[in-house]
Scaffold this motif. Structure first.
Motif, PDB file in Angstrom:
ATOM      1  N   VAL A  33       0.440 -11.734  -2.964  1.00  0.00           N
ATOM      2  CA  VAL A  33       0.505 -11.163  -1.614  1.00  0.00           C
ATOM      3  C   VAL A  33       1.749 -10.302  -1.480  1.00  0.00           C
ATOM      4  CG1 VAL A  33       0.813 -11.729   0.832  1.00  0.00           C
ATOM      5  CG2 VAL A  33      -0.851 -12.995  -0.537  1.00  0.00           C
ATOM      6  N   GLN A  34       2.871 -10.787  -1.983  1.00  0.00           N
ATOM      7  CA  GLN A  34       4.135 -10.042  -1.915  1.00  0.00           C
ATOM      8  C   GLN A  34       4.024  -8.715  -2.675  1.00  0.00           C
ATOM      9  OE1 GLN A  34       7.392 -12.072  -3.830  1.00  0.00           O
ATOM     10  NE2 GLN A  34       8.930 -10.925  -2.699  1.00  0.00           N
ATOM     11  N   ILE A  35       3.431  -8.736  -3.855  1.00  0.00           N
ATOM     12  CA  ILE A  35       3.267  -7.521  -4.656  1.00  0.00           C
ATOM     13  C   ILE A  35       2.343  -6.537  -3.943  1.00  0.00           C
ATOM     14  CG2 ILE A  35       2.268  -6.596  -6.789  1.00  0.00           C
ATOM     15  CD1 ILE A  35       3.338  -9.166  -8.170  1.00  0.00           C
ATOM     16  N   ALA A  36       1.229  -7.033  -3.405  1.00  0.00           N
ATOM     17  CA  ALA A  36       0.280  -6.161  -2.703  1.00  0.00           C
ATOM     18  C   ALA A  36       0.952  -5.481  -1.513  1.00  0.00           C
ATOM     19  CB  ALA A  36      -0.932  -6.964  -2.242  1.00  0.00           C
ATOM     20  N   ARG A  37       1.727  -6.242  -0.734  1.00  0.00           N
ATOM     21  CA  ARG A  37       2.431  -5.663   0.419  1.00  0.00           C
ATOM     22  C   ARG A  37       3.442  -4.611  -0.024  1.00  0.00           C
ATOM     23  NH1 ARG A  37       3.243 -11.269   3.568  1.00  0.00           N
ATOM     24  NH2 ARG A  37       1.219 -11.287   4.592  1.00  0.00           N
ATOM     25  N   HIS A  38       4.148  -4.889  -1.110  1.00  0.00           N
ATOM     26  CA  HIS A  38       5.149  -3.946  -1.603  1.00  0.00           C
ATOM     27  C   HIS A  38       4.497  -2.637  -2.041  1.00  0.00           C
ATOM     28  CE1 HIS A  38       8.584  -2.250  -3.666  1.00  0.00           C
ATOM     29  NE2 HIS A  38       7.819  -2.095  -4.730  1.00  0.00           N
ATOM     30  N   VAL A  39       3.438  -2.724  -2.836  1.00  0.00           N
ATOM     31  CA  VAL A  39       2.784  -1.513  -3.358  1.00  0.00           C
ATOM     32  C   VAL A  39       2.234  -0.673  -2.212  1.00  0.00           C
ATOM     33  CG1 VAL A  39       0.818  -0.687  -4.714  1.00  0.00           C
ATOM     34  CG2 VAL A  39       2.272  -2.502  -5.616  1.00  0.00           C
ATOM     35  N   VAL A  40       1.555  -1.312  -1.276  1.00  0.00           N
ATOM     36  CA  VAL A  40       1.002  -0.577  -0.140  1.00  0.00           C
ATOM     37  C   VAL A  40       2.131   0.011   0.703  1.00  0.00           C
ATOM     38  CG1 VAL A  40      -0.283  -0.847   2.021  1.00  0.00           C
ATOM     39  CG2 VAL A  40      -1.166  -1.852  -0.083  1.00  0.00           C
ATOM     40  N   GLY A  41       3.202  -0.751   0.911  1.00  0.00           N
ATOM     41  CA  GLY A  41       4.342  -0.266   1.689  1.00  0.00           C
ATOM     42  C   GLY A  41       5.001   0.946   1.073  1.00  0.00           C
ATOM     43  N   VAL A  42       5.129   0.956  -0.239  1.00  0.00           N
ATOM     44  CA  VAL A  42       5.726   2.107  -0.923  1.00  0.00           C
ATOM     45  C   VAL A  42       4.917   3.368  -0.642  1.00  0.00           C
ATOM     46  CG1 VAL A  42       6.112   3.124  -3.208  1.00  0.00           C
ATOM     47  CG2 VAL A  42       6.891   0.800  -2.725  1.00  0.00           C
ATOM     48  N   HIS A  43       3.585   3.248  -0.708  1.00  0.00           N
ATOM     49  CA  HIS A  43       2.736   4.415  -0.478  1.00  0.00           C
ATOM     50  C   HIS A  43       2.738   4.836   0.991  1.00  0.00           C
ATOM     51  CE1 HIS A  43       1.211   4.939  -4.509  1.00  0.00           C
ATOM     52  NE2 HIS A  43       1.105   3.623  -4.593  1.00  0.00           N
ATOM     53  N   GLN A  44       2.797   3.860   1.899  1.00  0.00           N
ATOM     54  CA  GLN A  44       2.827   4.207   3.316  1.00  0.00           C
ATOM     55  C   GLN A  44       4.133   4.917   3.671  1.00  0.00           C
ATOM     56  OE1 GLN A  44       1.960   0.319   4.956  1.00  0.00           O
ATOM     57  NE2 GLN A  44       0.016   1.077   5.750  1.00  0.00           N
ATOM     58  N   LYS A  45       5.252   4.445   3.158  1.00  0.00           N
ATOM     59  CA  LYS A  45       6.541   5.075   3.448  1.00  0.00           C
ATOM     60  C   LYS A  45       6.612   6.469   2.852  1.00  0.00           C
ATOM     61  CE  LYS A  45       9.016   0.783   3.967  1.00  0.00           C
ATOM     62  NZ  LYS A  45       9.833  -0.203   3.303  1.00  0.00           N
ATOM     63  N   ALA A  46       6.045   6.637   1.654  1.00  0.00           N
ATOM     64  CA  ALA A  46       6.053   7.953   1.021  1.00  0.00           C
ATOM     65  C   ALA A  46       5.262   8.947   1.861  1.00  0.00           C
ATOM     66  CB  ALA A  46       5.476   7.869  -0.392  1.00  0.00           C
ATOM     67  N   THR A  47       4.175   8.478   2.463  1.00  0.00           N
ATOM     68  CA  THR A  47       3.362   9.349   3.310  1.00  0.00           C
ATOM     69  C   THR A  47       4.149   9.791   4.529  1.00  0.00           C
ATOM     70  OG1 THR A  47       1.340   8.251   2.611  1.00  0.00           O
ATOM     71  CG2 THR A  47       1.232   9.461   4.660  1.00  0.00           C
TER      72      THR A  47
END
Length: 113
Positions: free
Chosen positions: A44-58
């Motif tokens: 869950v922690q990894i999934a949140r991190h990966v999605v968060g990285v892409h959302q912030k980049a956007t």
């Protein structure tokens, strides 16, 4: 290199798990074994991190400027722009679906192992 049957077997040697010829293995000074331990909370922690990285980049990159489309060299510049700046754009709902699906798949693999 991935293990022959897709999972590292703690009962086998590193050489058996890596499954490469000894002539190739002998060329390495050090070999590090990196095991993928399946853990719900960590997944869950990894999934949140990966999605968060892409959302912030956007959020950091602005929207595409449509006025540049009329330029003669549009296609060349657009490809260069896309390579350097375009990122996936995920809504909160899409991010949640991706996270949940990632965790579900990991749990299924853990149960079947």
């Amino acid at each position: 290199a991935n293990p022959p049957y897709g999972r590292y077997d703690d009962l086998q040697t590193a050489k058996e798990n890596i499954d490469l010829q000894s002539t190739i293995l002998s060329r390495f000074d050090l070999i590090f074994i990196v095991k993928d331990e399946r853990n719900f909370d960590r997944d869950v922690q990894i999934a949140r991190h990966v999605v968060g990285v892409h959302q912030k980049a956007t959020e950091e990159h602005g929207a595409f400027d449509k006025r540049r489309a009329a330029d003669e060299s549009f296609m060349k510049r657009f490809i260069e722009y896309a390579r350097s700046r375009c990122t996936p754009r995920l809504s909160e709902a899409a991010a949640r679906i991706l996270q949940d699906e990632y965790v579900r798949i990991r749990q299924e693999i853990k149960k079947s192992a």
